[in-house]
Design an enzyme around this catalytic site. Structure first.
Site, PDB file in Angstrom:
ATOM      1  N   HIS A  56       0.808  -1.215   0.000  1.00 34.34           N
ATOM      2  CA  HIS A  56       0.000   0.000   0.000  1.00 34.34           C
ATOM      3  C   HIS A  56       0.845   1.270   0.000  1.00 34.34           C
ATOM      4  O   HIS A  56       0.324   2.353  -0.266  1.00 34.34           O
ATOM      5  CB  HIS A  56      -0.936   0.009   1.208  1.00 34.34           C
ATOM      6  CG  HIS A  56      -2.043  -0.992   1.128  1.00 34.34           C
ATOM      7  ND1 HIS A  56      -3.355  -0.653   0.861  1.00 34.34           N
ATOM      8  CD2 HIS A  56      -2.037  -2.354   1.262  1.00 34.34           C
ATOM      9  CE1 HIS A  56      -4.109  -1.744   0.848  1.00 34.34           C
ATOM     10  NE2 HIS A  56      -3.339  -2.789   1.089  1.00 34.34           N
TER      11      HIS A  56
ATOM     12  N   ASP B  30       4.071   9.621  -1.368  1.00 32.55           N
ATOM     13  CA  ASP B  30       2.885   8.907  -0.881  1.00 32.55           C
ATOM     14  C   ASP B  30       2.564   7.747  -1.809  1.00 32.55           C
ATOM     15  O   ASP B  30       2.726   7.868  -3.030  1.00 32.55           O
ATOM     16  CB  ASP B  30       1.688   9.860  -0.814  1.00 32.55           C
ATOM     17  CG  ASP B  30       0.830   9.621   0.414  1.00 32.55           C
ATOM     18  OD1 ASP B  30       0.862   8.500   0.952  1.00 32.55           O
ATOM     19  OD2 ASP B  30       0.144  10.558   0.853  1.00 32.55           O
TER      20      ASP B  30
END
Length: 537
Positions: A218, A430
């Site tokens: 993730h 991110d």
């Protein structure tokens, strides 16, 4: 634009017994499949899929998808929030699946009865893994968050390469592997999530447990020159290659992983093209794919359309005297670029006096890891910057920056999304950043503007539809883009936002689940389209 009924992906999963994603949810799981652009393409993929059906889906993550609390001396379990739980629950319910994870309680707390009762209500089983404080300190706070988190986000100078953390990481991963072995059957599919559990596939095989396994990361995977600083670099790469499918958020993440594999294991051969390729290592073919995660679009869009949320958004606008509202929403973390963003707002006010008394910047910071000193220091830095900018620019009736250090309830957050004219989503690095997608889904008036970091995974998907990309390290560049968004005509903002909302609607969380499971079982990977990359020019 219809938001109900079955999309192309529904046909695939309805006719293939291997995946119950759409069978379980019916019209609830409304989505479109980006890789099925024509009936012929869908037919080819269906013909190429394995027809042998796994018995169940076993989901494995660091934490169970519930909130465990002790109230009046008794444990209580409440459903967890978030798109991942929402998307996977129907799959698990359809075939009596299992979710394995740490409960959040230390030691051998007697939770068997309470999890058993919850499992009956949820329609799938929860299997808690017992961890003590020392294990959590070493495996979670240590290896996962003092080594992997900063390293994979390219903050390697923040890493604490303590060898004891590695030992705890392996021990806890072994506990998870043992739980999988005890819970699963040979024909189950094991889907492991995130950086806390990268060794589970290897440990299962070392125990002689043969299962079909997939792993999804993730967070970003770093460039090779950063990854090579990890003392256990080859062991971790080899462990990841023991999964049958390894999924990443972006093409860039997959490319970084492939380059690290080729550097450390030069005999590995990479073949294929598109969003899913093969790595051939030690006579095995491992699938490597890019699957950008998403949100439950309808949940946010429907919430934003509620009368009470619309009224709250109106109240927010009125409270700020109908000035243009800029919004940032982040968990407290050094990867989110909050100080850099606040500095850029100050630069915009300094450089463009016409913004004075015309804008307000609202920064919401969700508390996180407050017990760690560097997070306390980050909080102090943010608060000092807010104070400095307000001290420099405040006039009677106008303070430019409004700062909230708390978590907002879902509907309150959606109201702020709806009220905001400009979203500032500018992380330094991110994996994807779902705030960008949540803002688009909640912008039901379709008049908002999204300023998005080039280094957020979502940039690859949202650049072409209309996000205004910035380098978060370029203070003056962000300042210029703030003014550009402020001055953008409504027609331009509407055109951009419509395209971004359509992209998020089509590529929602159910599309993501579909994509990953299809990649796990499809025999023909050529029908998966190539992923987009960020254009830095």
């Amino acid at each position: 634009m219809s938001r109900s009924g079955d999309a192309p992906g529904a046909l695939l999963f309805r006719e293939l017994p291997l995946s119950p994603v759409l069978v379980a949810g019916g019209s609830r799981l409304r989505h479109d499949s980006a890789f099925c652009e024509s009936r012929n393409a869908r037919a080819r993929m269906m013909e190429g899929c394995m027809m042998e059906s796994p018995e169940r889906l076993i989901v494995v993550s660091n934490r169970l998808p519930v909130a465990l609390r002790k109230e009046n001396g008794k444990w209580t379990v409440k459903p967890g929030a978030g798109g991942l739980v929402t998307a996977l629950a129907p799959v698990l319910q359809h075939r009596g699946g299992v979710w394995i994870g740490w409960s959040g309680a230390y030691g051998d707390a007697d939770l068997k009865q309470i999890f058993g009762d919850y499992s009956k209500e949820a329609g799938y089983a929860l299997k808690p893994v017992s961890l003590n404080r020392e294990e959590v300190e070493g495996y979670y706070y240590g290896f996962s968050n003092e080594i992997i988190w900063p390293l994979f986000h390219q903050f390697h100078t923040r890493c604490n390469f303590n060898p004891d953390y590695w030992r705890h990481y392996l021990e806890v991963n072994m506990k998870f592997a043992e739980a999988i072995a005890a819970t699963s059957a040979p024909n189950d599919y094991i889907w492991v999530h995130d950086y806390h559990l990268m060794h589970v596939g290897f440990l299962l095989k070392s125990m002689g447990v043969a299962r079909k396994t997939g792993f999804f990361l993730h967070i970003p995977f770093p460039p090779t020159e950063i990854y090579l600083k990890l003392p256990w670099r080859e062991k971790l790469i080899r462990a990841l290659l023991e999964f049958d499918l390894v999924g990443f958020q972006t093409l860039e993440d997959r490319r970084n992983f492939v380059q690290s594999v080729q550097r450390l294991l030069p005999k590995t051969r990479i073949s294929g093209r598109g969003s899913v390729v093969y790595a051939e290592v030690n006579g095995r073919k491992v699938r490597l794919g890019g699957f950008p995660i998403s949100i439950d679009y309808n949940a946010f869009a429907d919430a934003a359309a509620k009368n009470e949320v619309a009224a709250r958004a109106f109240e927010i606008k009125q409270a700020y005297k109908n000035r243009k509202l800029l919004l940032g929403v982040d968990r407290l973390d050094y990867t989110k670029g909050i100080p850099e963003r606040i500095t850029a707002v100050g630069a915009a006010l300094r450089r463009y006096p016409d913004l004075h008394e015309k804008i307000n910047f609202i920064q919401v910071v969700v508390p996180s890891r407050e017990e760690i000193s560097e997070y306390q220091e980050l909080k102090t830095e943010i608060e000092q910057l807010v104070s400095r900018i307000n001290g420099e620019f405040t006039k009677p009736g106008w303070a430019p920056v409004h700062y909230m250090y708390r978590s907002l309830p879902r509907e309150e957050l959606v109201a702020y999304y709806r009220a905001a004219d400009i979203a500032l989503v500018t992380p330094l690095c991110d994996g994807l950043n779902l705030v960008a997608k949540e803002y688009c889904a909640s912008n039901v008036d379709e008049t908002g503007a999204l300023i998005l970091s080039e280094f957020a995974g979502a940039a690859a998907q949202l650049q072409r539809p209309g996000a205004m990309l910035v380098n978060p390290f370029d203070t003056e560049g962000v300042a210029r883009t703030i003014r550009r968004a402020f001055l953008a005509p409504e027609s331009s903002r509407r055109a951009r936002m419509r395209k971004m909302r359509d992209n998020v609607r089509r590529h929602n969380i159910y599309w993501w689940v579909d994509s990953f499971l299809m990649a796990a079982f499809s025999m023909n990977l050529n029908d998966f389209p190539p992923l987009e990359s960020v254009n830095f020019s």
